[in-house]
Enzyme design. Structure first.
Site, PDB file in Angstrom:
ATOM      1  N   GLU A 218       0.813  -1.225   0.000  1.00  0.00           N
ATOM      2  CA  GLU A 218       0.000   0.000   0.000  1.00  0.00           C
ATOM      3  C   GLU A 218       0.846   1.274   0.000  1.00  0.00           C
ATOM      4  O   GLU A 218       0.825   2.050   0.972  1.00  0.00           O
ATOM      5  CB  GLU A 218      -0.943   0.031   1.209  1.00  0.00           C
ATOM      6  N   GLU A 404      -5.753  -8.497   0.820  1.00  0.00           N
ATOM      7  CA  GLU A 404      -6.399  -8.024   2.051  1.00  0.00           C
ATOM      8  C   GLU A 404      -7.862  -7.730   1.758  1.00  0.00           C
ATOM      9  O   GLU A 404      -8.202  -7.107   0.748  1.00  0.00           O
ATOM     10  CB  GLU A 404      -5.749  -6.738   2.584  1.00  0.00           C
TER      11      GLU A 404
HETATM   12  O1  IFM Z   1      -4.100  -3.145   9.192  1.00  0.00           O
HETATM   13  C1  IFM Z   1      -4.052  -2.586   7.908  1.00  0.00           C
HETATM   14  C2  IFM Z   1      -2.942  -3.194   7.108  1.00  0.00           C
HETATM   15  O2  IFM Z   1      -1.716  -3.041   7.737  1.00  0.00           O
HETATM   16  C3  IFM Z   1      -2.850  -2.533   5.751  1.00  0.00           C
HETATM   17  N1  IFM Z   1      -4.132  -2.525   5.090  1.00  0.00           N
HETATM   18  C4  IFM Z   1      -5.282  -2.078   5.832  1.00  0.00           C
HETATM   19  C5  IFM Z   1      -5.350  -2.813   7.166  1.00  0.00           C
HETATM   20  C6  IFM Z   1      -6.576  -2.353   7.961  1.00  0.00           C
HETATM   21  O3  IFM Z   1      -6.519  -0.974   8.203  1.00  0.00           O
END
Ligand code: IFM
Length: 497
Positions: A218, A404
């Protein structure tokens, strides 16, 4: 920088300044509706499984997974030669993290990894996405490798193989060595090259044993949360610096891809982007010419195309560059050859989907769906379908993995030892159904990772939000499968929803 961009920034600043979501607006609390879900979705779907004919079957060998990151779960902040990261510094700065929490102990995974591996096996995982802590490998961000740090990941990777789980390793999930921050952090072009050196070390040690690598987790979150709004490490509020940081993160990504290729190994590699579908708030066509559609397009440039276009097409989006202006530090920081490096061919793209964004004609944003406990997250499962199909449509049939997807719910360990996170079951089922629809429509999706395997340190929110399939009782470090973990195990066993 345009008025729209300033509004974009203000909107985020407003969101980041918001305290906890008001009670009653939270998915999973008794009184709430479930955005994108049917009434009654909070029921236990393990008890009412659909008939074989109506089930949604996933492709054979689908990579059912779960994800974590080093700083969020490992703890052992001062052990085995680990150096300090910017998140150690930030979390120990008073006022930065809710309740003054830090990642010093977290879920103590560094000591409990073998038990956690057994839990992954019990869950039936086929893929586990974790990140490697740069300051465990190079305590000061440069120079010789710390063998004890490498040994930890070697043990973890071996343990995954022993249990039939494919490792997926992220090289950077935000824990930059503090010494590199002191030398300029991601504002310094040199840090991209230090990252390539670090990647070389990791590939030499683990390259043969890790089939899939992700470069930078990210980059947009580093840019926005770390450099625009300041509520993540390193805590800066400097838009001009932020987009130079974006360029250097993208450069670091490309250099790491080249470093892996130079090893001659068979590992696959790609970037991990959190992508937010941006819709005109007036429901006008996305590709139309209404003011809201035009505003949504520029928003999309900052949220998505800045990263996708540079990595997959070898160019930055013209609208974003024009909006930043020729005198911006980013535009001045792009050197000949950088975009060739950034767009070095990758093997797959990791997509992280959490929320849509609705953009008004004035360049502001609107909320349309209920939020989770994370006030920035609107619950909209169709956004999963939209972003996956859009990526395939605009960037070609590159293999995709969802690395994710998840939400925080107000989980409580009941006296009978259970944790009833019905809201997470509903959320995951609806998002998986949307992903399945995308696969049916031709998206080459090969795996799906729930965020997260375990409850963990949720950055500025500390331990207040619980995102895991597995509950962590922090005082005892006891692990408990939540209802969602039992449900997910069944989905994996059936290879179907
Ligand atoms: O916890 C985070 C993760 O580290 C990166 N993506 C979003 C998740 C939730 O906020």
């Amino acid at each position: 920088m345009s008025i729209l961009t300033r509004r974009h920034l203000l909107r985020h600043a407003a969101l980041s300044a918001t305290a906890a979501t008001p009670a009653g607006a939270v998915l999973g609390t008794a009184a709430t509706g479930l955005g994108g879900c049917e009434p009654g979705d909070a029921e236990d779907h393990t008890a009412t499984a659909p008939s074989a004919a109506t089930r949604l079957h996933f492709p054979p060998d689908f990579g059912w997974g779960a994800a974590t990151s080093a700083y969020q779960i490992e703890g052992a902040a001062k052990e085995d030669g680990r150096g300090e990261s910017i998140w150690d510094t930030f979390s120990h700065t008073p006022g930065r993290i809710r309740n003054g929490d830090t990642g010093d102990v977290a879920a103590d995974h560094y000591h409990r990894y073998a038990d956690d591996l057994d839990l992954m096996r019990d869950l039936g995982l086929r893929s586990y996405r974790f990140s490697i802590s740069w300051p465990r490998i190079q305590p000061d961000g440069t120079g010789a490798a710390n063998q004890r740090g490498l040994d930890f990941y070697r043990r973890l990777v071996d343990g995954l193989h022993e249990r039939g789980i494919a490792p997926m390793a992220t090289l950077f999930h935000w824990d930059l060595p503090q010494a590199l921050q002191d030398a300029g952090g991601w504002e310094s072009r040199d840090v991209a090259y230090r990252f390539a050196d670090y990647a070389d070390i990791v590939f030499a040690a683990l390259g043969e044993r890790v089939p899939v690598w992700l470069t930078i987790n990210e980059p947009k979150t580093v840019v926005q949360n770390g450099y625009l709004f300041g509520h993540h490490a390193p805590g800066h509020r400097d838009p001009d610096a932020a987009y130079l940081v974006a360029h250097h993160l993208q450069l670091a990504h490309g250099l790491a891809v080249r470093a892996l290729r130079a090893t001659g190994g068979t590992g696959r590699i790609g970037p991990a982007f959190n992508l937010h579908p941006c819709y005109p708030a007036d429901d006008s066509p996305v590709d139309g010419s209404s003011p809201a559609a035009e505003a949504a397009r520029l928003y999309d440039g900052y949220e998505n195309r800045l990263y996708l276009d540079s990595a997959l097409k070898g160019s930055y989006p013209a609208d974003v560059l024009a909006d930043l202006g020729p005198d911006s530090r980013m535009v001045r920081g792009i050197r000949d050859g950088d975009l060739e490096i950034i767009s070095s061919p990758v093997d797959l793209l990791a997509v992280q989907y959490y929320t849509p964004i609705y953009v008004t004609s004035a360049g502001g944003t609107e909320r349309r769906w209920p939020t989770s406990e994370a006030e920035w997250q609107q619950i909209y499962p169709d956004g999963m379908y939209d972003i996956l199909t859009r990526v395939t449509r605009d960037y070609g049939p590159i293999p995709l993995t969802v690395t994710e997807n998840g939400l925080p719910t107000p989980d409580v360990l009941a006296a009978d030892g259970t944790v009833d996170d019905a809201g997470r079951v509903s959320f995951l089922r609806d998002h998986l159904a949307a992903a399945h629809r995308a696969v049916t429509d031709g998206v080459p999706l090969e795996s799906f990772h729930v965020w997260s395997l375990l409850d963990n340190f949720e950055w500025a929110e500390g331990y207040d939000q619980r995102w895991g399939l597995i509950y962590v009782d922090y005082p005892t470090q006891r692990r408990v499968f939540k209802r969602s973990a039992h449900w997910y195990r069944q989905v994996i066993a059936d290879n179907a929803l």
